[in-house]
Design a protein around this motif. Structure first.
Motif, PDB file in Angstrom:
ATOM      1  N   ILE A  94       0.859  -1.268   0.118  1.00 59.16           N
ATOM      2  CA  ILE A  94       0.080   0.079   0.044  1.00 59.16           C
ATOM      3  C   ILE A  94       0.862   1.243   0.105  1.00 59.16           C
ATOM      4  O   ILE A  94       1.659   1.396   0.790  1.00 59.16           O
ATOM      5  CB  ILE A  94      -1.022   0.033   1.210  1.00 59.16           C
ATOM      6  N   THR A  95       0.603   2.050  -0.864  1.00 58.50           N
ATOM      7  CA  THR A  95       1.303   3.679  -0.995  1.00 58.50           C
ATOM      8  C   THR A  95       0.124   4.423  -0.755  1.00 58.50           C
ATOM      9  O   THR A  95      -0.906   4.259  -1.465  1.00 58.50           O
ATOM     10  CB  THR A  95       1.907   3.568  -2.236  1.00 58.50           C
ATOM     11  N   ASP A 145       0.171  -2.045  -5.047  1.00 56.57           N
ATOM     12  CA  ASP A 145       1.135  -2.489  -5.945  1.00 56.57           C
ATOM     13  C   ASP A 145       0.602  -4.107  -6.349  1.00 56.57           C
ATOM     14  O   ASP A 145       1.120  -4.980  -5.465  1.00 56.57           O
ATOM     15  CB  ASP A 145       2.613  -2.261  -5.624  1.00 56.57           C
ATOM     16  N   THR A 146      -0.255  -4.246  -7.491  1.00 55.64           N
ATOM     17  CA  THR A 146      -0.344  -5.448  -7.751  1.00 55.64           C
ATOM     18  C   THR A 146       0.563  -6.675  -7.824  1.00 55.64           C
ATOM     19  O   THR A 146       0.381  -7.803  -7.706  1.00 55.64           O
ATOM     20  CB  THR A 146      -1.393  -5.537  -8.843  1.00 55.64           C
ATOM     21  N   VAL A 147       1.648  -6.017  -8.410  1.00 59.15           N
ATOM     22  CA  VAL A 147       2.791  -6.879  -8.772  1.00 59.15           C
ATOM     23  C   VAL A 147       3.302  -7.624  -7.482  1.00 59.15           C
ATOM     24  O   VAL A 147       3.635  -8.727  -7.427  1.00 59.15           O
ATOM     25  CB  VAL A 147       4.024  -6.412  -9.540  1.00 59.15           C
ATOM     26  N   LEU A 148       3.427  -6.693  -6.486  1.00 56.32           N
ATOM     27  CA  LEU A 148       3.986  -7.355  -5.161  1.00 56.32           C
ATOM     28  C   LEU A 148       2.952  -8.396  -4.548  1.00 56.32           C
ATOM     29  O   LEU A 148       3.544  -9.205  -3.660  1.00 56.32           O
ATOM     30  CB  LEU A 148       4.128  -6.013  -4.094  1.00 56.32           C
ATOM     31  N   MET A 149       1.647  -8.363  -4.887  1.00 54.63           N
ATOM     32  CA  MET A 149       0.740  -8.957  -4.422  1.00 54.63           C
ATOM     33  C   MET A 149       0.396 -10.263  -5.260  1.00 54.63           C
ATOM     34  O   MET A 149      -0.579 -10.883  -5.068  1.00 54.63           O
ATOM     35  CB  MET A 149      -0.636  -8.490  -3.800  1.00 54.63           C
ATOM     36  N   PRO A 198       0.606   1.130 -14.533  1.00 57.52           N
ATOM     37  CA  PRO A 198      -0.614   0.573 -14.555  1.00 57.52           C
ATOM     38  C   PRO A 198      -0.923  -0.590 -13.241  1.00 57.52           C
ATOM     39  O   PRO A 198      -2.136  -0.795 -13.102  1.00 57.52           O
ATOM     40  CB  PRO A 198      -0.861  -0.420 -15.877  1.00 57.52           C
ATOM     41  N   GLN A 199       0.197  -1.145 -12.819  1.00 50.10           N
ATOM     42  CA  GLN A 199       0.380  -2.189 -11.741  1.00 50.10           C
ATOM     43  C   GLN A 199      -0.183  -1.578 -10.315  1.00 50.10           C
ATOM     44  O   GLN A 199      -0.507  -2.273  -9.442  1.00 50.10           O
ATOM     45  CB  GLN A 199       1.586  -2.732 -11.601  1.00 50.10           C
ATOM     46  N   VAL A 200      -0.271  -0.120 -10.314  1.00 47.64           N
ATOM     47  CA  VAL A 200      -0.427   0.436  -9.070  1.00 47.64           C
ATOM     48  C   VAL A 200      -1.875   0.917  -9.255  1.00 47.64           C
ATOM     49  O   VAL A 200      -2.195   1.974  -9.900  1.00 47.64           O
ATOM     50  CB  VAL A 200       0.520   1.893  -8.731  1.00 47.64           C
ATOM     51  N   LYS A 201      -2.813   0.123  -8.380  1.00 46.71           N
ATOM     52  CA  LYS A 201      -4.080   0.296  -8.527  1.00 46.71           C
ATOM     53  C   LYS A 201      -4.605   1.128  -7.187  1.00 46.71           C
ATOM     54  O   LYS A 201      -4.479   0.583  -6.161  1.00 46.71           O
ATOM     55  CB  LYS A 201      -4.664  -1.106  -8.706  1.00 46.71           C
ATOM     56  N   PRO A 202      -5.211   2.257  -7.268  1.00 52.79           N
ATOM     57  CA  PRO A 202      -5.985   2.814  -6.515  1.00 52.79           C
ATOM     58  C   PRO A 202      -7.188   2.264  -5.833  1.00 52.79           C
ATOM     59  O   PRO A 202      -8.090   1.434  -6.748  1.00 52.79           O
ATOM     60  CB  PRO A 202      -6.649   4.059  -7.075  1.00 52.79           C
ATOM     61  N   LEU A 203      -7.274   1.785  -4.610  1.00 52.78           N
ATOM     62  CA  LEU A 203      -8.379   1.136  -4.065  1.00 52.78           C
ATOM     63  C   LEU A 203      -9.594   2.253  -3.302  1.00 52.78           C
ATOM     64  O   LEU A 203     -10.667   1.751  -3.319  1.00 52.78           O
ATOM     65  CB  LEU A 203      -7.875   0.140  -3.200  1.00 52.78           C
TER      66      LEU A 203
END
Length: 210
Positions: A94-95, A145-149, A198-203
């Motif tokens: 999470i950022t 960061d969806t790549v990290l997950m 694109p891999q960084v997805k706001p939630l």
């Protein structure tokens, strides 16, 4: 004879079911009333006061309050770099992005600073149908960061949820208001505004103010 056996079986099943339910009920336990307190700053008082707010004044949030808020949300609380919010497999995906009147920033918890990434108003960029976001002194955008997950959005959601609750509790304990707003499925415009991959997805979007 067959009819009698059916009736006997049905009666036995009903008796067993009734006994089972009575037995379960006999194991119920009444709990004492939750402990409530008027002690400012206590966890119980913050939990009592936790609520969602969609109306904000124009009172500014000081730098110290913002620093404390961000640390409470997902700051470093141990020498090994771990955070106030738990993270699945400690991926720390999470950022937090911060939108204020003077620009848009990325929270760097390790350096304890805001890194300016643009002069635009993030509050207006994420308001959408939640117009009240633009009226708050600041907004927090929680992105994963969806790549990290490894693309596991369930884990990303859990991690974001722990940060959300930290924000809620800090706000409740310090006279601030906030609300958790779902970012939605299509966040392309916000990603472009933030200049992220694109891999960084706001939630989640969380306006904060008085």
């Amino acid at each position: 004879m067959k009819k009698n056996r059916i009736l006997t079986t049905a009666l036995a099943a009903f008796t067993a079911f009734t006994f089972f339910n009575c037995n379960v009920s006999a194991q119920d336990m009444a709990l004492p009333a939750p402990t409530k307190t008027d002690v400012a700053g206590s966890l119980n008082k913050a939990l009592q006061d936790r609520r969602s707010t969609r109306t904000f004044t124009d009172k500014a949030v000081s730098d110290q309050v913002l620093a404390d808020l961000l640390w409470a949300a997902d700051g470093v609380n141990r020498t090994d770099g771990r955070r106030t919010a738990p993270s699945a497999r400690n991926k720390q995906d999470i950022t937090i992005y911060v939108g204020k009147a003077d620009g848009t920033f990325r929270y760097d918890p390790n350096a304890n600073k805001l890194v300016k990434i643009g002069g635009g108003d993030l509050r207006k960029a994420v308001a959408g149908r939640n117009k009240f976001i633009a009226t708050a002194p600041l907004v927090l955008v929680l992105a994963t960061d969806t790549v990290l997950m490894d693309g596991n959005m369930a884990l990303s959601g859990i991690d974001a949820g722990t940060v959300v609750q930290n924000v809620y509790l800090y706000c409740a304990a310090n006279g601030l208001g906030t609300v958790c707003c779902y970012a939605g499925e299509n966040t392309d415009d916000v990603q472009k505004f933030l200049g992220v991959k694109p891999q960084v997805k706001p939630l989640v979007y969380m306006p904060v103010g008085y």
